[in-house]
Design an enzyme around this catalytic site. Sequence first.
Site, PDB file in Angstrom:
ATOM      1  N   ARG A   1       0.857  -1.191   0.000  1.00  0.00           N
ATOM      2  CA  ARG A   1       0.000   0.000   0.000  1.00  0.00           C
ATOM      3  C   ARG A   1       0.887   1.232   0.000  1.00  0.00           C
ATOM      4  NH1 ARG A   1      -4.324  -1.726  -1.882  1.00  0.00           N
ATOM      5  NH2 ARG A   1      -5.225   0.303  -1.401  1.00  0.00           N
TER       6      ARG A   1
ATOM      7  N   ASN B   1      12.323   0.700   3.931  1.00  0.00           N
ATOM      8  CA  ASN B   1      11.601  -0.102   2.947  1.00  0.00           C
ATOM      9  C   ASN B   1      12.599  -0.892   2.124  1.00  0.00           C
ATOM     10  OD1 ASN B   1       9.381  -1.007   1.282  1.00  0.00           O
ATOM     11  ND2 ASN B   1      10.074   0.431  -0.294  1.00  0.00           N
TER      12      ASN B   1
ATOM     13  N   HIS C   1      12.980  -2.556  -1.675  1.00  0.00           N
ATOM     14  CA  HIS C   1      12.385  -2.481  -3.007  1.00  0.00           C
ATOM     15  C   HIS C   1      13.198  -3.367  -3.951  1.00  0.00           C
ATOM     16  CE1 HIS C   1      10.004  -0.800  -6.223  1.00  0.00           C
ATOM     17  NE2 HIS C   1      11.120  -0.646  -6.920  1.00  0.00           N
TER      18      HIS C   1
ATOM     19  N   GLU D   1      17.710 -10.060  -1.108  1.00  0.00           N
ATOM     20  CA  GLU D   1      16.912  -9.270  -0.156  1.00  0.00           C
ATOM     21  C   GLU D   1      17.068  -9.846   1.248  1.00  0.00           C
ATOM     22  OE1 GLU D   1      12.853  -8.246  -1.280  1.00  0.00           O
ATOM     23  OE2 GLU D   1      13.291  -8.694  -3.370  1.00  0.00           O
TER      24      GLU D   1
HETATM   25  C1  GAR Z   1       9.807  -8.554  -2.013  1.00  0.00           C
HETATM   26  O1  GAR Z   1      10.442  -8.901  -3.213  1.00  0.00           O
HETATM   27  C2  GAR Z   1       9.860  -7.048  -1.807  1.00  0.00           C
HETATM   28  O2  GAR Z   1      11.056  -6.465  -2.242  1.00  0.00           O
HETATM   29  C3  GAR Z   1       8.710  -6.604  -2.661  1.00  0.00           C
HETATM   30  O3  GAR Z   1       7.700  -7.541  -2.415  1.00  0.00           O
HETATM   31  C4  GAR Z   1       8.290  -8.798  -2.105  1.00  0.00           C
HETATM   32  C5  GAR Z   1       7.714  -9.307  -0.797  1.00  0.00           C
HETATM   33  O4  GAR Z   1       8.107 -10.624  -0.535  1.00  0.00           O
HETATM   34  N1  GAR Z   1       8.296  -5.276  -2.324  1.00  0.00           N
HETATM   35  C6  GAR Z   1       7.768  -4.422  -3.184  1.00  0.00           C
HETATM   36  O5  GAR Z   1       7.589  -4.686  -4.348  1.00  0.00           O
HETATM   37  C7  GAR Z   1       7.420  -3.082  -2.583  1.00  0.00           C
HETATM   38  N2  GAR Z   1       6.969  -2.184  -3.600  1.00  0.00           N
HETATM   39  P1  GAR Z   1       7.977 -11.211   0.936  1.00  0.00           P
HETATM   40  O6  GAR Z   1       6.536 -10.972   1.392  1.00  0.00           O
HETATM   41  O7  GAR Z   1       8.267 -12.675   0.767  1.00  0.00           O
HETATM   42  O8  GAR Z   1       8.967 -10.520   1.820  1.00  0.00           O
END
Ligand code: GAR
Length: 196
Positions: free
Chosen positions: A91, A107, A109, A174
Amino acid sequence: MKRVAIFISGGGSNMVTLAESMTGDHPARPVLVLSNNEDAGGLKKAAAMGIPTAVVDHRPFKGDRPGFEAALQAELDKAQPDILCLAGFMRVLTAGFVEPWKGRMLNIHPSLLPKYRGLHTHARALEAGDTEHGCTVHEVTPELDDGPLLGQARVPVLTGDTPDSLAARVLEMEHRLYPAVLRRFAAGDKTPVVLP
Ligand code: GAR
């Protein structure tokens, strides 16, 4: 000891790696995992780790972002975190919510910011013919996917990659990057982490 809240929307794999990292001599501990989606897989994982969870469904607040954000803030007021980590929280947060958290909200990304703010980052990197891709942890400011960089990790783009295969390679990074940044940040050090 710093108190950390983590916002998620989905599976929460980044949340898990953050939570697991906060043991021993780590300067922080998880105090809340909050999701806007009651079906988020990460909620059960957090509960299994003994972390308090909360749900603030955004749907009843359709057209009322300030109301949604006030409900989020009310949960934070109860948990009293020092640091707020967004980890796959899908969000957009407005300045009204973000400003009071300035310098205390992180955050992750899935791109090498400033490239590919927003969604579909892996497909966009492939379409652009990039030879490298990666992920970024940054301080959250009111501009979407902007704010001071706290860490970056690179992966190669390989021949035959699909958005899914590339996403999986980035996600592994990540899971290394975010805990490394949080440990440093919680200790008061904002020097960017660079991986690998
Ligand atoms: C991750 O790849 C994160 O970087 C991305 O969503 C995924 C969540 O995975 N975030 C975004 O795209 C934010 N705009 P997770 O729920 O397994 O951590």
